[in-house]
Design a protein around this motif. Structure first.
Motif, PDB file in Angstrom:
ATOM      1  N   ASP A 347       0.809  -1.217   0.000  1.00 50.49           N
ATOM      2  CA  ASP A 347       0.000   0.000   0.000  1.00 50.49           C
ATOM      3  C   ASP A 347       0.845   1.271   0.000  1.00 50.49           C
ATOM      4  OD1 ASP A 347      -2.194  -1.600   0.104  1.00 50.49           O
ATOM      5  OD2 ASP A 347      -2.495  -1.413   2.263  1.00 50.49           O
ATOM      6  N   PRO A 363      -3.599   6.830  -0.276  1.00 51.49           N
ATOM      7  CA  PRO A 363      -4.984   6.939   0.183  1.00 51.49           C
ATOM      8  C   PRO A 363      -5.805   5.757  -0.292  1.00 51.49           C
ATOM      9  CG  PRO A 363      -4.535   8.494  -1.591  1.00 51.49           C
ATOM     10  CD  PRO A 363      -3.223   7.900  -1.206  1.00 51.49           C
ATOM     11  N   ASP A 364      -6.935   5.534   0.368  1.00 44.48           N
ATOM     12  CA  ASP A 364      -7.754   4.362   0.061  1.00 44.48           C
ATOM     13  C   ASP A 364      -8.123   4.270  -1.413  1.00 44.48           C
ATOM     14  OD1 ASP A 364      -7.672   3.591   2.682  1.00 44.48           O
ATOM     15  OD2 ASP A 364      -9.579   4.549   3.222  1.00 44.48           O
ATOM     16  N   SER A 365      -8.362   5.425  -2.038  1.00 45.09           N
ATOM     17  CA  SER A 365      -8.796   5.433  -3.437  1.00 45.09           C
ATOM     18  C   SER A 365      -7.720   4.949  -4.402  1.00 45.09           C
ATOM     19  CB  SER A 365      -9.236   6.851  -3.834  1.00 45.09           C
ATOM     20  OG  SER A 365      -8.167   7.761  -3.658  1.00 45.09           O
ATOM     21  N   ARG A 367      -5.009   2.610  -3.335  1.00 42.52           N
ATOM     22  CA  ARG A 367      -4.278   1.436  -2.868  1.00 42.52           C
ATOM     23  C   ARG A 367      -4.438   0.228  -3.773  1.00 42.52           C
ATOM     24  NH1 ARG A 367      -5.328   1.690   3.705  1.00 42.52           N
ATOM     25  NH2 ARG A 367      -4.182   3.628   4.043  1.00 42.52           N
ATOM     26  N   ARG A 368      -5.598   0.044  -4.372  1.00 42.36           N
ATOM     27  CA  ARG A 368      -5.856  -1.145  -5.190  1.00 42.36           C
ATOM     28  C   ARG A 368      -5.764  -0.842  -6.678  1.00 42.36           C
ATOM     29  NH1 ARG A 368     -11.502  -2.370  -3.505  1.00 42.36           N
ATOM     30  NH2 ARG A 368     -11.359  -4.062  -5.034  1.00 42.36           N
TER      31      ARG A 368
END
Length: 424
Positions: A347, A363-365, A367-368
């Motif tokens: 991450d 940031p979460d948006s 990470r993937r």
């Protein structure tokens, strides 16, 4: 509430500038605290008063303090250090070496930052002015909250329940010293001090860094590097103070070449740091010591400007929508693409500029999402992420990363891992 951090190469006048700024804020009716985090304190000398580890009123509305970081460290770290000493001695480390290893380098400085946070959150102050250490130490100081949290998360167990189950087994099988409740209590106190420090210092609406320079080639070069590294860690520089300029009133021929060089360096400061405002201060005819001298210096430096205002807006790090994907941008003014290396590990986006490194938790948006490309243009690193949130987080695309092969879950080469590539 504002926090103003002043730093610069040793001897450029950062303490004088910080003291004068704090005095001007207090004269404007703002409740002001000025403190020094420089191990070689000179704030008391600038004001011509006695300052120590407890806050002292200098003039109405202005209080000053020279922090004793060592005392704060001993108060919080004592139990943890005692347990680490037992662990190191169990491992066969000599006593004197164990004592040295039980203190994280730079740990004392983190408690200076925690005092800044305490003043900022107390509600008793409108402005906190910080006379920081010279630039190299300041960079280390400001990177500590992020680095030490990473260290603490990995070195110290965070679950007492897990500790109560596992530790007795380890103790019986290996004789490993077991951390007691007092160790967890100290760790909790440490986290409390650390929590929120980075958030405060990277909140660009509340905290600004001001670089103090002299019109000298080496000083300006160091300031440029400092500006790059501060931006790398998310700190906003909102002004540059060009200090000790030769006054126009000096007409002696002996100074002409010197004045010409000052003019040349001042021009490079204005061009190189644009669009930051450049505050100018002439070389004083006498030592700037005491309230009267500092007040005159501040009047000349700020003129009609509000010293507590945000003098230049801007966000060192942003994430924006770009087409069907996202773009993360990090301001890296003066960075050379040949010194810049990128990597991706789980991450984290790994950024290295010269000898300074940062593991940026995405940031979460993001990470993937897969990293598609990276470029360095106009002093800004731009990293493009895919639109597909289910894509694997691969390395930087070779086409836009300067020809480096794509890498997966990569880190820095010096740690035995592949680099994701260099920005174009």
């Amino acid at each position: 509430m504002r926090v103003l951090l002043f730093t610069g190469k040793g001897g450029v006048g950062k303490t004088t500038t910080a003291a004068a700024t704090a005095l001007r804020c207090a004269d404007a009716g703002l409740r002001t605290m000025v403190l020094s985090t420089d191990p070689a304190h000179s704030l008391a000398d600038a004001f011509g008063v006695d300052l120590g580890d407890l806050a002292v009123e200098i003039v109405p509305g202005l209080w000053g303090q020279q922090l004793d970081a060592q005392a704060r460290m001993e108060d919080t770290w004592q139990e943890i250090q005692a347990w680490l000493l037992e662990v190191f001695q169990w491992a066969g480390v000599a006593a004197i070496e164990a004592e040295e290893l039980s203190v994280i380098p730079g740990l004392d400085e983190i408690f200076s930052l925690s005092d800044i946070k305490a003043y900022a959150e107390s509600g008793e102050w409108d402005v906190v002015v910080v006379d920081c250490a010279p630039t190299a130490e300041t960079l280390r100081l400001l990177s500590l909250p992020e680095i030490l949290r990473w260290y603490m998360d990995r070195v110290f167990p965070t679950s007492r329940k897990l500790n109560k189950v596992v530790s007795p087994l380890l103790g019986r099988m290996a004789g490993l010293p077991v951390p007691g409740d007092e160790v967890f209590g100290s760790a909790a106190k440490f986290y409390d001090r650390l929590d929120g420090v980075r958030e405060l210092l990277t909140d660009t609406s509340r905290t600004s860094v001001r670089l103090v320079v002299n019109p000298e080639r080496l000083v300006v070069a160091e300031a440029r590097r400092t500006y790059t590294y501060l931006s790398l860690f998310g700190y906003r520089v909102d002004a540059v103070v060009a200090n000790r300029l030769l006054p126009e009133a000096i007409t002696d021929p002996w100074f002409q070449e010197w004045k010409a060089r000052h003019a040349e360096h001042l021009s490079s400061i204005e061009d190189g740091f644009a669009p930051l405002p450049i505050l100018r201060a002439e070389l004083a005819s006498d030592e700037l010591v005491g309230v009267t001298a500092l007040r005159a210096f501040a009047e000349h430096l700020y003129a009609d400007l509000d010293p507590a205002a945000v003098l230049h807006p801007g966000e060192p790090l942003q994430v924006v929508r770009k087409g069907t994907g996202y773009e993360l941008s990090v301001e890296l003014p003066f960075a050379d693409k040949d010194e810049l290396e990128l990597g991706r590990r789980d991450d984290e986006l790994l950024i290295r500029v010269g000898s300074h490194r940062r593991a940026l938790l995405l940031p979460d948006s993001l990470r993937r999402r897969e990293v598609r490309a990276a470029s360095l243009r106009d002093g800004k690193l731009r990293v493009t992420f895919s639109a597909d949130a289910d894509a694997d987080a691969d390395g930087v695309d070779a086409t836009d990363a300067g020809g480096a092969p794509p890498a997966r879950s990569t880190g820095w080469a010096r740690r035995g891992e592949r680099t994701a590539g260099r920005a174009r």
